[in-house]
Motif scaffolding. Structure first.
Motif, PDB file in Angstrom:
ATOM      1  N   HIS A 189       0.802  -1.358   0.114  1.00  0.00           N
ATOM      2  CA  HIS A 189      -0.173  -0.242   0.276  1.00  0.00           C
ATOM      3  C   HIS A 189       0.424   1.183  -0.254  1.00  0.00           C
ATOM      4  N   ALA A 190       1.837   1.244   0.194  1.00  0.00           N
ATOM      5  CA  ALA A 190       2.842   2.210  -0.165  1.00  0.00           C
ATOM      6  C   ALA A 190       3.322   2.614  -1.140  1.00  0.00           C
ATOM      7  N   ALA A 191       3.877   1.864  -2.025  1.00  0.00           N
ATOM      8  CA  ALA A 191       4.513   2.250  -3.386  1.00  0.00           C
ATOM      9  C   ALA A 191       4.223   3.420  -4.002  1.00  0.00           C
ATOM     10  N   ASP A 192       2.369   4.034  -4.351  1.00  0.00           N
ATOM     11  CA  ASP A 192       2.009   5.376  -4.342  1.00  0.00           C
ATOM     12  C   ASP A 192       2.821   6.511  -3.505  1.00  0.00           C
ATOM     13  N   PRO A 193       2.769   6.108  -2.868  1.00  0.00           N
ATOM     14  CA  PRO A 193       2.884   7.201  -1.588  1.00  0.00           C
ATOM     15  C   PRO A 193       4.234   7.793  -1.848  1.00  0.00           C
ATOM     16  N   MET A 194       5.486   6.228  -2.070  1.00  0.00           N
ATOM     17  CA  MET A 194       6.946   6.244  -2.447  1.00  0.00           C
ATOM     18  C   MET A 194       7.016   7.255  -3.735  1.00  0.00           C
ATOM     19  N   PHE A 195       6.027   6.782  -4.277  1.00  0.00           N
ATOM     20  CA  PHE A 195       6.671   7.323  -5.677  1.00  0.00           C
ATOM     21  C   PHE A 195       6.847   9.000  -5.512  1.00  0.00           C
ATOM     22  N   ARG A 196       5.399   9.359  -4.901  1.00  0.00           N
ATOM     23  CA  ARG A 196       4.698  10.632  -5.014  1.00  0.00           C
ATOM     24  C   ARG A 196       5.905  11.307  -3.919  1.00  0.00           C
ATOM     25  N   TRP A 197       6.582  10.897  -2.926  1.00  0.00           N
ATOM     26  CA  TRP A 197       7.484  11.409  -2.430  1.00  0.00           C
ATOM     27  C   TRP A 197       8.823  11.484  -3.203  1.00  0.00           C
ATOM     28  N   MET A 198       9.364  10.375  -3.751  1.00  0.00           N
ATOM     29  CA  MET A 198       9.817  10.487  -5.117  1.00  0.00           C
ATOM     30  C   MET A 198      10.153  11.159  -5.687  1.00  0.00           C
ATOM     31  N   ALA A 199       9.190  11.496  -6.381  1.00  0.00           N
ATOM     32  CA  ALA A 199       9.125  12.282  -7.233  1.00  0.00           C
ATOM     33  C   ALA A 199       9.228  14.568  -6.747  1.00  0.00           C
ATOM     34  N   THR A 200       8.921  14.471  -5.809  1.00  0.00           N
ATOM     35  CA  THR A 200       9.522  15.669  -4.755  1.00  0.00           C
ATOM     36  C   THR A 200      10.659  15.962  -4.947  1.00  0.00           C
ATOM     37  N   TRP A 201      12.030  14.676  -4.514  1.00  0.00           N
ATOM     38  CA  TRP A 201      13.057  15.804  -5.307  1.00  0.00           C
ATOM     39  C   TRP A 201      14.291  14.589  -6.226  1.00  0.00           C
ATOM     40  N   ALA A 202      13.350  14.222  -6.885  1.00  0.00           N
ATOM     41  CA  ALA A 202      13.887  13.478  -7.731  1.00  0.00           C
ATOM     42  C   ALA A 202      13.524  13.162  -9.392  1.00  0.00           C
ATOM     43  N   GLN A 203      13.949  13.161 -10.552  1.00  0.00           N
ATOM     44  CA  GLN A 203      13.916  13.386 -11.773  1.00  0.00           C
ATOM     45  C   GLN A 203      14.500  12.030 -12.519  1.00  0.00           C
ATOM     46  N   ALA A 204      13.535  11.184 -13.325  1.00  0.00           N
ATOM     47  CA  ALA A 204      13.370   9.962 -13.990  1.00  0.00           C
ATOM     48  C   ALA A 204      13.353   9.679 -15.363  1.00  0.00           C
ATOM     49  N   ALA A 205      14.027  10.229 -16.524  1.00  0.00           N
ATOM     50  CA  ALA A 205      14.010  10.126 -17.996  1.00  0.00           C
ATOM     51  C   ALA A 205      14.136   9.167 -18.373  1.00  0.00           C
ATOM     52  N   ARG A 206      13.660   8.064 -19.079  1.00  0.00           N
ATOM     53  CA  ARG A 206      13.960   6.734 -19.826  1.00  0.00           C
ATOM     54  C   ARG A 206      14.140   7.354 -21.833  1.00  0.00           C
ATOM     55  N   ARG A 207      13.507   8.012 -21.659  1.00  0.00           N
ATOM     56  CA  ARG A 207      13.843   8.786 -22.733  1.00  0.00           C
ATOM     57  C   ARG A 207      13.939  10.459 -22.866  1.00  0.00           C
ATOM     58  N   PRO A 208      13.229  11.521 -24.766  1.00  0.00           N
ATOM     59  CA  PRO A 208      12.987  12.669 -24.037  1.00  0.00           C
ATOM     60  C   PRO A 208      11.383  12.702 -23.608  1.00  0.00           C
TER      61      PRO A 208
END
Length: 408
Positions: A189-208
């Motif tokens: 149940h913590a998956a989406d909360p964790m990814f929302r939290w990560m999105a506040t300090w991390a950026q990811a890109a597999r393609r432009p």
């Protein structure tokens, strides 16, 4: 946020608009991670972040990558200098050193630090990792840069966030993970909360397009994964017929018992003209293939400068066959000059395999890339395991990018 405001017109014009936006967001956050896949211009983005965020900035990277970064900086007129000691620092330039030398540099000398190939944190011994995190704990601006972060790897996730000062390890574990017989794992149940939290300090890109760009210039030539199965007789304790690799010990025994057959098969491939990379996991594999005509074995007994010299010679076409381990040459290097490689066996590490393939299969490659994987029938279990991990990592990266777009 503890960062600075940067405008697009301050960023070097060689960066695409989407790369500039990633730099602007990382600069504004101040302490941020950028997870950009191989070939997406991570080095130039990192250089610009350091140039714009801090008056005195330091990049920490593996030595061979550090020298490559200096060469890349020269292409855009950026002043990046490799340094081994504090007295070599020149004000107004971006300094870069390697992980083995970073302890010589007082953190008080810098207001910005960037860890290149930051997933290396999880490979460090506990004392070294802890010292690195503690060394830069008071630095105002921090960034980490990696093509293959793994939030499903608890060690790496904790190290990345703790280095950036986002959240201490014990709080992360309590918030998002549970411990059972298999170790630490993400709560369902913590998956989406964790990814929302990560999105506040991390950026990811597999393609432009993940960062609002156009994928067209980044369409790569074909990648051909070509299995080579060698017939061998394998005896496993307590089994009439070998059916299972077992744990680490079993894997090691099988790899050694199939070594000669795999090396013979690899030599047949390496006899073809043109440049090749031979990825090995055992010293005996590398020693055997290193005796081939035109081959150079870059091994752990060489000095960092000797390794870097060999990598540059291979990039320049002066070495026909580069023999090495993914742990030595599999991170951060640009080998688009080569489009054929052979894995003389495979480990269970998806990151090691992925990074090795992407040394050649990356932006700037003009030929289809052929990657031969030489294993025995029983070792196919390892190949299947790596493919399973690849599916998992692809899924979590997509979730992080989804929440990242919501955050923007």
């Amino acid at each position: 946020s503890t960062g600075v405001t940067v405008t697009a017109d301050e960023i070097h014009p060689s960066l695409h608009d989407w790369q500039a936006r990633m730099v602007i967001r990382a600069a504004a956050r101040g302490r941020s991670a950028v997870f950009a896949d191989t070939g997406l211009g991570k080095t130039r983005m990192q250089i610009e972040w350091c140039r714009l965020v801090g008056e005195r900035s330091l990049i920490v990277a593996p030595l061979s990558v550090a020298r490559q970064t200096v060469r890349e900086a020269a292409k855009i007129g950026a002043d990046v200098r490799y340094v081994r000691s504090p007295d070599q620092i020149v004000l107004g330039s971006v300094s870069i050193t390697n992980y083995e030398m970073v302890h010589h540099f007082p953190a008080s000398m810098f207001d910005a630090v960037a860890l290149d190939e930051s997933s290396i944190l999880k490979n460090f011994a506990g004392v070294t990792r802890t010292a690195l995190i503690a060394q830069w704990a008071q630095t105002p601006h921090r960034s980490s840069w990696s093509a293959t972060p793994a939030p499903n790897d608890v060690t790496e996730l904790c190290n990345q966030a703790e280095f950036l000062g986002v959240m201490p390890r014990n709080e992360m574990l309590a918030a998002y993970f549970v411990h059972d017989d298999e170790g630490w794992r993400l709560k369902g149940h913590a998956a989406d909360p964790m990814f929302r939290w990560m999105a506040t300090w991390a950026q990811a890109a597999r393609r432009p397009s993940d960062a609002g760009g156009d994928d067209t210039p980044y369409i790569l030539p074909a990648l051909n994964i070509l299995p080579v199965t060698v017939p061998v007789e394998i005896e496993q304790d307590g089994q009439l017929f070998a059916t299972d690799l077992g744990g680490v010990g079993g894997r090691s025994r099988v790899r050694r018992s199939t070594l000669d057959a795999r090396c013979r098969a690899a030599k047949v491939l390496l006899d073809s003209p043109g440049q090749w990379i031979a990825w090995c996991g055992l010293n005996d594999e590398a020693d055997d293939l290193g005796e081939l005509d035109g081959a150079v074995n870059v091994h752990g007994g060489m000095t960092p400068d000797q390794k870097a010299d060999a990598f540059e010679a291979f990039q320049d076409g002066d070495i026909r066959i580069l023999v090495s381990k993914p742990s030595i040459a599999g991170m951060g290097m640009n080998f688009q000059n080569c489009h054929r490689m052979v894995f003389v066996g495979l480990s269970d590490s998806w990151e090691s395999y992925y990074q090795a393939v992407r040394r050649c299969w990356r932006f700037g490659q003009t030929s289809p890339v052929d990657a031969y994987i030489v294993v025995s029938d029983l070792e196919q279990q390892i190949v299947d395991n790596v493919r399973r991990k690849e599916t998992e990592v692809t899924a979590w990266t997509a979730r992080l990018i989804h929440h990242m777009k919501d955050e923007i």
